[in-house]
Design an enzyme around this catalytic site. Structure first.
Site, PDB file in Angstrom:
ATOM      1  N   ARG A  60      22.599 -36.086  54.336  1.00  0.00           N
ATOM      2  CA  ARG A  60      22.226 -34.886  54.914  1.00  0.00           C
ATOM      3  C   ARG A  60      22.108 -34.966  56.461  1.00  0.00           C
ATOM      4  O   ARG A  60      21.175 -35.783  56.895  1.00  0.00           O
ATOM      5  CB  ARG A  60      20.979 -34.411  54.427  1.00  0.00           C
ATOM      6  CG  ARG A  60      20.795 -34.105  52.658  1.00  0.00           C
ATOM      7  CD  ARG A  60      19.782 -33.330  52.334  1.00  0.00           C
ATOM      8  NE  ARG A  60      20.288 -32.364  51.346  1.00  0.00           N
ATOM      9  CZ  ARG A  60      19.187 -31.565  50.823  1.00  0.00           C
ATOM     10  NH1 ARG A  60      18.212 -31.260  51.467  1.00  0.00           N
ATOM     11  NH2 ARG A  60      19.637 -30.866  49.714  1.00  0.00           N
ATOM     12  N   LYS A  70      10.596 -33.383  65.441  1.00  0.00           N
ATOM     13  CA  LYS A  70      10.300 -33.388  64.148  1.00  0.00           C
ATOM     14  C   LYS A  70       9.566 -34.859  63.744  1.00  0.00           C
ATOM     15  O   LYS A  70       9.745 -35.631  64.367  1.00  0.00           O
ATOM     16  CB  LYS A  70      11.664 -33.497  63.218  1.00  0.00           C
ATOM     17  CG  LYS A  70      12.629 -32.372  63.416  1.00  0.00           C
ATOM     18  CD  LYS A  70      13.881 -32.675  62.756  1.00  0.00           C
ATOM     19  CE  LYS A  70      14.978 -31.807  62.819  1.00  0.00           C
ATOM     20  NZ  LYS A  70      16.177 -31.977  62.357  1.00  0.00           N
ATOM     21  N   HIS A 121      19.125 -35.667  63.704  1.00  0.00           N
ATOM     22  CA  HIS A 121      18.422 -36.350  62.576  1.00  0.00           C
ATOM     23  C   HIS A 121      19.139 -35.999  61.469  1.00  0.00           C
ATOM     24  O   HIS A 121      19.807 -35.117  60.954  1.00  0.00           O
ATOM     25  CB  HIS A 121      17.070 -35.719  62.444  1.00  0.00           C
ATOM     26  CG  HIS A 121      16.458 -36.200  61.212  1.00  0.00           C
ATOM     27  ND1 HIS A 121      16.301 -35.441  60.092  1.00  0.00           N
ATOM     28  CD2 HIS A 121      15.893 -37.657  60.922  1.00  0.00           C
ATOM     29  CE1 HIS A 121      15.765 -36.306  59.151  1.00  0.00           C
ATOM     30  NE2 HIS A 121      15.299 -37.490  59.669  1.00  0.00           N
ATOM     31  N   TYR A 178       9.444 -32.388  56.558  1.00  0.00           N
ATOM     32  CA  TYR A 178       9.345 -32.224  57.838  1.00  0.00           C
ATOM     33  C   TYR A 178       8.408 -31.577  58.649  1.00  0.00           C
ATOM     34  O   TYR A 178       8.351 -30.396  58.000  1.00  0.00           O
ATOM     35  CB  TYR A 178      10.805 -31.810  57.985  1.00  0.00           C
ATOM     36  CG  TYR A 178      11.891 -32.205  57.300  1.00  0.00           C
ATOM     37  CD1 TYR A 178      12.929 -32.940  58.019  1.00  0.00           C
ATOM     38  CD2 TYR A 178      12.316 -32.097  55.950  1.00  0.00           C
ATOM     39  CE1 TYR A 178      13.943 -33.301  57.478  1.00  0.00           C
ATOM     40  CE2 TYR A 178      13.246 -32.443  55.564  1.00  0.00           C
ATOM     41  CZ  TYR A 178      14.362 -33.120  56.107  1.00  0.00           C
ATOM     42  OH  TYR A 178      15.321 -33.676  55.446  1.00  0.00           O
ATOM     43  N   GLU A 196      21.197 -24.073  66.602  1.00  0.00           N
ATOM     44  CA  GLU A 196      21.820 -25.129  65.828  1.00  0.00           C
ATOM     45  C   GLU A 196      23.042 -26.032  66.232  1.00  0.00           C
ATOM     46  O   GLU A 196      23.837 -25.478  66.599  1.00  0.00           O
ATOM     47  CB  GLU A 196      21.862 -24.740  64.356  1.00  0.00           C
ATOM     48  CG  GLU A 196      22.335 -25.720  63.350  1.00  0.00           C
ATOM     49  CD  GLU A 196      22.714 -25.291  62.016  1.00  0.00           C
ATOM     50  OE1 GLU A 196      22.464 -25.754  61.168  1.00  0.00           O
ATOM     51  OE2 GLU A 196      23.407 -24.172  62.002  1.00  0.00           O
ATOM     52  N   LYS A 206      29.724 -28.407  55.598  1.00  0.00           N
ATOM     53  CA  LYS A 206      29.246 -27.853  56.997  1.00  0.00           C
ATOM     54  C   LYS A 206      29.061 -29.471  57.721  1.00  0.00           C
ATOM     55  O   LYS A 206      29.763 -29.795  58.668  1.00  0.00           O
ATOM     56  CB  LYS A 206      28.206 -27.149  57.062  1.00  0.00           C
ATOM     57  CG  LYS A 206      27.720 -27.037  58.549  1.00  0.00           C
ATOM     58  CD  LYS A 206      26.602 -26.123  58.935  1.00  0.00           C
ATOM     59  CE  LYS A 206      25.136 -26.439  58.323  1.00  0.00           C
ATOM     60  NZ  LYS A 206      24.325 -25.507  58.768  1.00  0.00           N
ATOM     61  N   ASP A 207      28.342 -30.308  56.937  1.00  0.00           N
ATOM     62  CA  ASP A 207      28.107 -31.573  57.560  1.00  0.00           C
ATOM     63  C   ASP A 207      29.205 -32.601  57.373  1.00  0.00           C
ATOM     64  O   ASP A 207      29.657 -33.297  58.467  1.00  0.00           O
ATOM     65  CB  ASP A 207      26.947 -32.408  56.928  1.00  0.00           C
ATOM     66  CG  ASP A 207      25.629 -31.739  56.822  1.00  0.00           C
ATOM     67  OD1 ASP A 207      25.432 -30.929  57.895  1.00  0.00           O
ATOM     68  OD2 ASP A 207      24.762 -32.249  56.289  1.00  0.00           O
TER      69      ASP A 207
END
Length: 137
Positions: A13, A26, A73, A86, A97, A121-122
């Protein structure tokens, strides 16, 4: 505060970050299972620009990762059924983003396991180009 649940071992992720005016710090903790947690310095003019750092976070070792503003991250699950917690200094902003692809050759993150799953997306985010100058905070 956000919580994520990832069921499959080897899942990646990330790598996510936000730019100003919604740049965020974060604090990340693994509350169940074990992950390989990675941060990448995206800050323009930083001496560690595009360098990465990783730590194993687990429910057992109780370590946390600090990701300052301007750092991407992400993590890879090293066991099945992982939960992450988180703490963010900003709310999510779609407009602010940004992503860094998990296998971008300009960064060269060495993941612990062969990736098993990740979001479209990643997985398909564009690679950095040589003219990428970084995030100005």
């Amino acid at each position: 505060v956000n919580r994520s649940v990832t069921k499959k071992k080897g899942t990646i992720r990330g790598m996510h970050y936000q730019i100003p005016p919604h740049a965020e710090t974060k604090m990340i903790r693994c509350t169940k299972g074990e992950v390989y947690d990675v941060i990448v310095d995206m800050r323009r003019d930083s001496p560690t620009f595009l360098k990465w750092h990783a730590e194993v976070l687990s429910a057992k070792n109780r370590r946390m990762m600090y990701a300052p503003e301007g750092f991407a991250h992400g993590f890879q699950t090293l066991k099945k059924d992982c939960e992450m917690l988180y703490f963010h200094t900003e709310l999510f902003s779609k407009k602010s983003e940004r992503l860094l692809r998990y296998n971008d050759p300009m960064v060269g993150i060495k993941w612990k396991l062969r990736p098993t799953e990740m979001s479209e997306k990643d997985k398909n985010y564009h690679l950095l180009t040589p003219d990428f100058k970084g995030v100005e905070l």
